[in-house]
Design a protein around this motif. Structure first.
Motif, mmCIF file in Angstrom:
data_model
loop_
_atom_site.group_PDB
_atom_site.id
_atom_site.type_symbol
_atom_site.label_atom_id
_atom_site.label_comp_id
_atom_site.label_asym_id
_atom_site.label_seq_id
_atom_site.Cartn_x
_atom_site.Cartn_y
_atom_site.Cartn_z
ATOM 1 N N ALA A 193 0.829 -1.209 0.000
ATOM 2 C CA ALA A 193 0.000 0.000 0.000
ATOM 3 C C ALA A 193 0.858 1.252 0.000
ATOM 4 O O ALA A 193 0.407 2.329 -0.411
ATOM 5 C CB ALA A 193 -0.930 -0.004 1.209
ATOM 6 N N ARG A 194 2.099 1.113 0.455
ATOM 7 C CA ARG A 194 3.028 2.255 0.495
ATOM 8 C C ARG A 194 4.003 2.253 -0.676
ATOM 9 O O ARG A 194 4.918 3.074 -0.720
ATOM 10 C CB ARG A 194 3.781 2.250 1.830
ATOM 11 C CG ARG A 194 2.888 2.623 3.005
ATOM 12 C CD ARG A 194 3.626 2.585 4.350
ATOM 13 N NE ARG A 194 3.759 1.205 4.835
ATOM 14 C CZ ARG A 194 4.898 0.548 4.952
ATOM 15 N NH1 ARG A 194 6.035 1.127 4.589
ATOM 16 N NH2 ARG A 194 4.928 -0.689 5.413
ATOM 17 N N LEU A 195 3.810 1.330 -1.611
ATOM 18 C CA LEU A 195 4.586 1.326 -2.855
ATOM 19 C C LEU A 195 3.698 1.879 -3.965
ATOM 20 O O LEU A 195 2.754 1.242 -4.406
ATOM 21 C CB LEU A 195 5.045 -0.085 -3.196
ATOM 22 C CG LEU A 195 5.786 -0.266 -4.525
ATOM 23 C CD1 LEU A 195 7.025 0.624 -4.603
ATOM 24 C CD2 LEU A 195 6.157 -1.722 -4.757
ATOM 25 N N GLU A 196 3.983 3.093 -4.391
ATOM 26 C CA GLU A 196 3.190 3.760 -5.414
ATOM 27 C C GLU A 196 3.829 3.570 -6.785
ATOM 28 O O GLU A 196 5.050 3.599 -6.916
ATOM 29 C CB GLU A 196 3.046 5.249 -5.091
ATOM 30 C CG GLU A 196 2.475 5.514 -3.703
ATOM 31 C CD GLU A 196 2.422 6.991 -3.371
ATOM 32 O OE1 GLU A 196 2.120 7.785 -4.290
ATOM 33 O OE2 GLU A 196 2.685 7.343 -2.215
ATOM 34 N N VAL A 197 2.990 3.394 -7.794
ATOM 35 C CA VAL A 197 3.473 3.162 -9.160
ATOM 36 C C VAL A 197 2.935 4.256 -10.071
ATOM 37 O O VAL A 197 1.736 4.560 -10.046
ATOM 38 C CB VAL A 197 3.051 1.776 -9.680
ATOM 39 C CG1 VAL A 197 3.580 1.561 -11.095
ATOM 40 C CG2 VAL A 197 3.530 0.670 -8.747
ATOM 41 N N ALA A 198 3.812 4.868 -10.846
ATOM 42 C CA ALA A 198 3.413 5.901 -11.806
ATOM 43 C C ALA A 198 4.072 5.600 -13.145
ATOM 44 O O ALA A 198 5.196 5.099 -13.203
ATOM 45 C CB ALA A 198 3.836 7.281 -11.317
ATOM 46 N N THR A 199 3.346 5.892 -14.218
ATOM 47 C CA THR A 199 3.872 5.652 -15.569
ATOM 48 C C THR A 199 4.409 6.948 -16.162
ATOM 49 O O THR A 199 3.733 7.976 -16.140
ATOM 50 C CB THR A 199 2.766 5.096 -16.485
ATOM 51 O OG1 THR A 199 2.264 3.876 -15.927
ATOM 52 C CG2 THR A 199 3.308 4.825 -17.877
ATOM 53 N N ALA A 200 5.621 6.894 -16.676
ATOM 54 C CA ALA A 200 6.241 8.047 -17.336
ATOM 55 C C ALA A 200 6.849 7.576 -18.647
ATOM 56 O O ALA A 200 7.690 6.681 -18.654
ATOM 57 C CB ALA A 200 7.306 8.672 -16.446
ATOM 58 N N LEU A 201 6.433 8.180 -19.741
ATOM 59 C CA LEU A 201 6.902 7.751 -21.053
ATOM 60 C C LEU A 201 7.944 8.687 -21.664
ATOM 61 O O LEU A 201 8.507 8.392 -22.714
ATOM 62 C CB LEU A 201 5.707 7.622 -22.003
ATOM 63 C CG LEU A 201 4.616 6.631 -21.559
ATOM 64 C CD1 LEU A 201 3.496 6.590 -22.580
ATOM 65 C CD2 LEU A 201 5.206 5.242 -21.320
ATOM 66 N N ASN A 202 8.200 9.826 -20.999
ATOM 67 C CA ASN A 202 9.224 10.746 -21.473
ATOM 68 C C ASN A 202 9.729 11.570 -20.295
ATOM 69 O O ASN A 202 9.186 11.496 -19.188
ATOM 70 C CB ASN A 202 8.680 11.655 -22.596
ATOM 71 C CG ASN A 202 7.392 12.349 -22.184
ATOM 72 O OD1 ASN A 202 7.354 13.073 -21.192
ATOM 73 N ND2 ASN A 202 6.330 12.129 -22.945
ATOM 74 N N THR A 203 10.766 12.351 -20.520
ATOM 75 C CA THR A 203 11.382 13.109 -19.430
ATOM 76 C C THR A 203 10.444 14.164 -18.869
ATOM 77 O O THR A 203 10.444 14.418 -17.662
ATOM 78 C CB THR A 203 12.685 13.773 -19.903
ATOM 79 O OG1 THR A 203 12.440 14.520 -21.105
ATOM 80 C CG2 THR A 203 13.753 12.744 -20.160
ATOM 81 N N ASP A 204 9.634 14.795 -19.720
ATOM 82 C CA ASP A 204 8.692 15.795 -19.227
ATOM 83 C C ASP A 204 7.711 15.180 -18.240
ATOM 84 O O ASP A 204 7.434 15.744 -17.178
ATOM 85 C CB ASP A 204 7.914 16.419 -20.396
ATOM 86 C CG ASP A 204 8.748 17.437 -21.157
ATOM 87 O OD1 ASP A 204 9.792 17.848 -20.633
ATOM 88 O OD2 ASP A 204 8.354 17.818 -22.276
ATOM 89 N N ALA A 205 7.177 14.012 -18.570
ATOM 90 C CA ALA A 205 6.245 13.326 -17.676
ATOM 91 C C ALA A 205 6.931 12.933 -16.377
ATOM 92 O O ALA A 205 6.355 13.053 -15.291
ATOM 93 C CB ALA A 205 5.654 12.100 -18.361
ATOM 94 N N ALA A 206 8.175 12.476 -16.471
ATOM 95 C CA ALA A 206 8.918 12.090 -15.268
ATOM 96 C C ALA A 206 9.145 13.287 -14.351
ATOM 97 O O ALA A 206 8.973 13.191 -13.126
ATOM 98 C CB ALA A 206 10.252 11.460 -15.665
#
Length: 295
Positions: A193-206
């Motif tokens: 529950a404390r491990l969050e996942v986010a998707t980033a496909l380019n440097t701007d998104a990251a």
């Protein structure tokens, strides 16, 4: 194409790159609602998306002439430009005050990255509480599993959170759940529950993800984010790299500098997975990953 050593770019002065990417600049969208959304959108229509675009695109009169007629008054535009200049400037601080801050005991609970394996822990031992680690090796050598192990090892023992930035769409919750059953710790029941996942496909998104998480870097225990995994950085930076242009290297320099700054300011630990660079000489590569701090 050989992937450059990331240590060349962490902490490096990249002012030598005159055309460095938007990742080095503050995106105006990040200042909404301090800036009106319709104004930010209007600026974007004429190619003004970052503080650098706005502050070095000419005078307020020049910018006003490019905007739709009647969209904003000149005095208002000047006020908003001044606001952007203020927000993008580093606050001044005296040297003696900075030294006092550095010597003062940290108010943030220290995140100690350990693997529970002596050979790996010897690589992780350092006097610094914040580092950017590069995990490099051939594809399929176990880099992501190693990073997941390092993160779970901390989540089951400490009341902190971690962010997994997925750049390939390959992160598996089932694999993380399966892996967790081999760990014991008083915090293991809430670890995922404390491990969050986010998707980033380019440097701007990251960059946008990292900036949006800023309140979490110094939050109270349980919600404080202390470790960020980027799996993999290859997908973020690879499309920009070219032997014929320095622009990709400027992007890499800017992005790695940003990570190092966040690590130092907020005592974060970054695990950067690089699947195009082996840590061993070609022809003598064992089926293990290389892990090393990048300063």
């Amino acid at each position: 194409m050989n992937w450059p050593d990331l240590s060349d770019y962490i902490g490096k002065d990249f002012s030598a790159f005159p055309n460095s990417c938007e990742a080095a600049n503050m995106r105006l969208q990040a200042l909404v609602p301090h800036l009106p959304q319709d104004l930010v959108s209007a600026w974007a229509e004429i190619g003004i998306r970052t503080d650098t675009d706005l502050l070095f695109s000419g005078s307020a009169v020049d910018i006003l002439s490019r905007l739709p007629e009647g969209s904003i008054r000149l005095a208002q535009l000047r006020d908003y430009i001044a606001l952007v200049a203020q927000q993008s400037s580093s606050p001044a601080i005296r040297g003696d005050e900075l030294l006092e801050q550095e010597l003062a005991p940290s108010q943030i609970s220290t995140f100690c990255l350990t693997a529970g394996v002596p050979e790996i822990d010897s690589l992780l031992e350092t006097s610094e509480r914040s580092l950017v680690y590069e995990i490099s090796g051939d594809r399929g050598s176990g880099k992501s599993i190693l990073a997941l192990h390092l993160v779970l090892q901390q989540l089951v023992s400490n009341d902190v959170s971690a962010l997994w930035m997925d750049t390939t769409g390959d992160f598996s919750v089932d694999r993380a759940r399966h892996q967790l059953q081999y760990y014991s710790g008083e915090k293991s029941s809430s670890a995922l529950a404390r491990l969050e996942v986010a998707t980033a496909l380019n440097t701007d998104a990251a960059i946008e993800i990292l900036e949006s998480m800023r309140p979490r870097y110094s939050a109270s225990p349980n919600s404080r984010l202390c470790c960020v995994v980027i799996d993999t950085i290859t997908r973020l930076l690879g499309p920009n790299l070219s032997a014929a242009s320095p622009q990709g290297h400027a992007i890499m320099a800017s992005f790695m500098h940003h990570l190092r700054t966040l690590a130092r300011e907020h005592e974060l630990t970054f695990l950067v997975i690089n699947d195009t660079a082996s840590s061993f000489p070609k022809g003598n590569t064992p089926s293990t990953s290389g892990l090393a701090p990048r300063k």
